[in-house]
Design a protein around this motif. Structure first.
Motif, short mmCIF file in Angstrom:
data_model
loop_
_atom_site.label_atom_id
_atom_site.label_comp_id
_atom_site.label_asym_id
_atom_site.label_seq_id
_atom_site.Cartn_x
_atom_site.Cartn_y
_atom_site.Cartn_z
N VAL B 24 0.74 -1.80 -0.29
CA VAL B 24 0.17 -0.33 0.16
C VAL B 24 0.79 1.22 0.16
O VAL B 24 1.99 0.99 0.68
CB VAL B 24 -0.99 0.28 1.18
CG1 VAL B 24 -1.85 1.20 1.37
CG2 VAL B 24 -2.00 -0.77 1.32
N ARG B 25 0.52 1.69 -0.78
CA ARG B 25 1.32 3.23 -1.48
C ARG B 25 0.78 4.28 -0.53
O ARG B 25 -0.04 4.96 -0.15
CB ARG B 25 1.93 3.44 -2.84
CG ARG B 25 2.24 2.35 -2.80
CD ARG B 25 3.13 3.27 -5.04
NE ARG B 25 2.79 2.15 -5.60
CZ ARG B 25 2.36 2.64 -6.89
NH1 ARG B 25 2.74 4.06 -7.37
NH2 ARG B 25 2.08 1.64 -7.81
N GLU B 26 2.27 5.30 0.22
CA GLU B 26 1.41 5.99 0.88
C GLU B 26 0.81 7.20 0.35
O GLU B 26 1.06 7.35 -0.75
CB GLU B 26 2.89 6.90 1.80
CG GLU B 26 2.67 7.39 2.60
CD GLU B 26 3.37 7.93 3.27
OE1 GLU B 26 4.51 7.16 4.20
OE2 GLU B 26 3.06 8.51 4.65
N GLY B 27 0.12 7.75 0.79
CA GLY B 27 -1.35 8.42 0.11
C GLY B 27 -2.17 8.40 -0.60
O GLY B 27 -2.32 9.51 -1.14
N GLU B 28 -1.97 7.07 -0.77
CA GLU B 28 -3.07 6.21 -1.97
C GLU B 28 -4.08 5.77 -1.54
O GLU B 28 -4.14 5.17 0.03
CB GLU B 28 -2.25 5.37 -3.15
CG GLU B 28 -1.32 6.87 -3.46
CD GLU B 28 -0.53 5.69 -4.99
OE1 GLU B 28 -1.42 4.56 -4.56
OE2 GLU B 28 0.49 6.33 -5.71
N THR B 30 -6.06 2.42 -2.09
CA THR B 30 -6.08 1.09 -2.13
C THR B 30 -6.68 -0.06 -1.96
O THR B 30 -8.14 0.48 -0.63
CB THR B 30 -4.88 0.29 -2.07
OG1 THR B 30 -3.53 1.18 -2.15
CG2 THR B 30 -4.58 -1.02 -2.56
N LEU B 171 -2.25 4.98 8.48
CA LEU B 171 -3.13 4.39 7.46
C LEU B 171 -4.68 4.17 8.13
O LEU B 171 -5.35 3.08 9.22
CB LEU B 171 -2.70 3.17 7.45
CG LEU B 171 -3.24 1.34 6.65
CD1 LEU B 171 -3.16 1.87 5.66
CD2 LEU B 171 -1.95 0.60 7.54
N GLN B 197 -8.24 11.70 2.40
CA GLN B 197 -7.23 11.22 1.27
C GLN B 197 -6.48 12.54 1.10
O GLN B 197 -5.40 13.18 1.77
CB GLN B 197 -7.70 10.94 0.74
CG GLN B 197 -5.91 10.40 -0.42
CD GLN B 197 -6.55 10.46 -1.94
OE1 GLN B 197 -7.32 10.37 -2.40
NE2 GLN B 197 -4.95 9.48 -2.64
N THR B 202 -4.04 10.78 4.56
CA THR B 202 -4.34 9.78 5.16
C THR B 202 -4.14 8.77 3.83
O THR B 202 -4.69 8.91 3.25
CB THR B 202 -5.69 9.53 5.54
OG1 THR B 202 -5.82 10.80 6.80
CG2 THR B 202 -5.33 8.13 6.47
N THR B 203 -3.53 7.58 4.32
CA THR B 203 -3.09 6.57 3.21
C THR B 203 -4.19 5.57 3.90
O THR B 203 -4.87 4.90 5.02
CB THR B 203 -2.04 6.04 3.73
OG1 THR B 203 -0.61 6.37 3.73
CG2 THR B 203 -1.84 4.53 2.86
#
Lengths: 355, 253
Positions: B24-28, B30, B171, B197, B202-203
């Protein structure tokens, strides 16, 4: 309808007594408690003291059962530990001046009670509900068994009980019931206030969270281990304080005073009064102690003091009291507190529709 | 930020997860999708610490958290909501949300008994924070004093999101945030998720059945079927993937 009830700051909105009716009720009660010794006879003072002592223990059970949702049928044992620790330690620490003795002994008794509470609480991490109730019941049997043992009789007095000391607060000997009333009332009010405060902060909220949904509490970062044991410790500490006052109030304590009956009385008072509510224990203690007395007095009138008749009416009193409890549980499963809430709500809305 | 590698989970003979790996990429945002019983919620429970995986690791911020208890993970900045709302039903909306602040507060037992002083200052600061940052943001100021049981389903879902946001999570894991909602409520929730987001950075990791919403708001999608990961990638890649089409629609005759 209450005017001027709009809040302009978070502080005002977070107050517990946030309207005039609540303030009037609470301050009125406090005033009544303060003036009570001026007009009460010895019998009324005796009953008030009994209520105060029981109240502190019921508040303890409320923290555990009402707020944290862990059922205990063994809290009489913590009262016993508080009472016996007070007597035993008073007899041991004879080197201390009499006036400071209670200030050392009572905190020790409360701490011992809390520590035992933590040990008894350990199963709560694995078992819930009825199983935990049985585990606490077993623990209370063990405590009573130990107190009655011949081995400890030199300290505890064994089955025949032991005489208790008269509390001496910095030279003030509380040797009358009226003086004890003062001490008990102050401590009971402080206990209630402390509990009310507790449940306005993160610690108390964590307890309620565990009661309502434990896995959800965990996901918010609340350690179940830590908070369940903390709840056990607090409730045992309050019961220990109640026990200490019990020891100071009576001239002699006996193991049989702390058996299953007491544990059940604590739970019954809590359920009738209202679980998980600040004032629940107050109403519950009122019902559990005053109603049997009222029944006894009215039976006395009915029989005209005839001793022969009273032999037959004595069991009837128990049955009537039992029926009253059942009636309350059917009518108000959430306790007397529910009734007072309703009254307060309609008082707030008066003269508009009740709801 | 969150990295799951080769996760296996089984209950007796049932293999709930078999080798799930994704980042899980930061700030995205998923998304995890899959048919019923694909293991999505099991995956969530393994990530949040309720289930111990039999194999594989979960890493958060580079450190291995596979064996950590759920409450410790919360302290690291992981928050989640549940598929079938797990609010505290004996409390008001406000108290529920306040519980989200638990790990950030410091009041100990004895200052709690006193209340006045440090504990009160901290409580008022918490109140201000959640009022201004969470309640206002999620537009639930009209129900803050209501008991949870009085609220309709859609609002309960929103309060659960509010409670998670009160944790100031890094997260945020959402288990079916729009399950059982009508189109309008779904659109509202999707907007809130995007706002979270955008405003807080926030991720977000979410499980969802609503394909439209997942395709619209997620930048990465992981597809599970019978506990196996059958695809991962951007919404476009995933929707073209033959294995995914087969899982959802069945193989071409």
């Amino acid at each position: 309808m209450i005017n001027g009830n709009l809040k302009a700051s978070y502080g005002a909105d977070e107050r517990v007594l946030n309207n005039r009716n609540k303030q009037m009720f609470v301050y009125g009660c406090l005033l009544l408690l303060a003036l009570f010794p001026l007009f009460a006879d010895d019998y009324a003072i005796l009953m008030a003291c009994k209520m105060g002592i029981l109240l502190i223990a019921v508040v303890g059970v409320n923290v555990l059962t009402g707020y944290t949702g862990l059922v205990s049928l063994g809290h009489g044992a913590f009262v016993a530990i508080g009472a016996y620790a007070t007597v035993v330690l008073s007899n041991l620490f004879t080197a201390l001046p009499e006036g400071v003795l209670p200030f050392v002994v009572v905190p020790c008794a409360v701490a011992i009670s809390a520590l035992v509470g933590i040990v008894v609480g350990l199963p709560s991490l694995r078992v819930k509900g009825l199983y935990l109730a049985v585990a606490t019941l077993a623990a209370s049997f063990i405590v009573n068994f130990l107190i009655e043992q011949e081995l400890f009789a030199p300290w505890t007095g064994g089955v025949v009980g032991i005489n208790t000391p008269v509390p001496n607060l910095l030279g003030w000997e509380l040797d009358t019931k009226r003086e004890m009333y003062g001490l008990i009332t102050v401590l009971a009010v402080l206990t209630l206030l402390g509990t009310q405060n507790l449940f306005r902060t993160r610690v108390g909220r964590a307890f309620i969270a565990i009661r309502d949904r434990d896995y959800s509490a965990e996901i918010l970062g609340i350690s179940l281990l830590r908070y369940k044991l903390m709840s056990f410790a607090i409730s045992a500490a309050f019961c220990g304080l109640s026990g200490a006052l019990f020891a100071y109030f009576y001239a002699r304590i006996l193991p049989e005073q702390f058996e299953l009956d007491l544990s059940l009385e604590l739970v019954a008072a809590l359920i009738v009064g209202g679980m998980g509510r600040t004032m629940g224990p107050v109403f519950g203690v009122f019902i559990v102690l005053i109603v049997p007395e009222l029944i006894k007095i009215s039976m006395g009138f009915a029989t005209g003091g005839d001793l022969e008749m009273q032999r037959y009416t004595a069991p009837v009193q128990e049955i009537v009291f039992g029926l009253i409890l059942v009636f309350f549980l059917l009518k108000e499963p959430l306790g007397i507190n529910q009734i007072t809430d309703r009254i307060l709500r309609s008082a707030n809305r008066w003269p508009f529709a009740r709801g | 930020m969150l990295s799951v590698s080769d996760l296996h989970l089984s209950f007796g003979g049932i293999k709930a997860l078999q080798g799930v790996s994704f980042d899980v990429r930061e700030g995205e945002i998923t998304g995890v999708i899959g048919p019923n019983g694909a293991g999505k919620t099991s995956l969530f429970n393994a990530i949040s610490g309720f289930y111990a995986p039999s194999e594989g690791t979960v890493r958060f911020d580079g450190s291995d958290i596979t064996g950590l208890a759920p409450d410790k993970r919360a302290q690291l900045g992981m928050a989640r909501t549940f598929q079938n709302i797990a609010l505290f039903r004996g409390m008001t909306v406000l108290d529920n949300i306040k519980l989200g602040g638990h790990t950030r507060l410091k009041t100990g037992l004895f200052s709690a008994f006193r209340y006045f002083g440090a504990a009160r200052a901290e409580e008022l600061e918490l109140r201000r924070d959640i009022e201004e940052r969470v309640i206002d943001f999620l537009e639930i100021d009209h129900i803050r004093k209501y008991p949870i049981t009085m609220l309709p389903y859609g609002l309960q879902k929103r309060v659960e999101l509010a409670r998670a946001l009160a944790m100031k999570p890094r997260l945020l894991m959402l288990d079916e945030p729009v399950a059982g909602m009508n189109r309008e409520e779904t659109a509202d929730m999707a907007r809130f998720i995007l706002d979270v987001q955008e405003q807080f950075g926030t991720t977000i990791l979410l499980v969802e059945h609503d394909m439209h919403m997942v395709m619209d708001i997620c930048s990465q999608i992981v597809v599970l079927n019978f506990g196996q990961q059958i695809a991962a990638g951007t919404p476009d890649e995933v929707s073209q993937n033959p294995a995914v089409i087969e899982a959802y629609l069945g193989a071409a005759a």
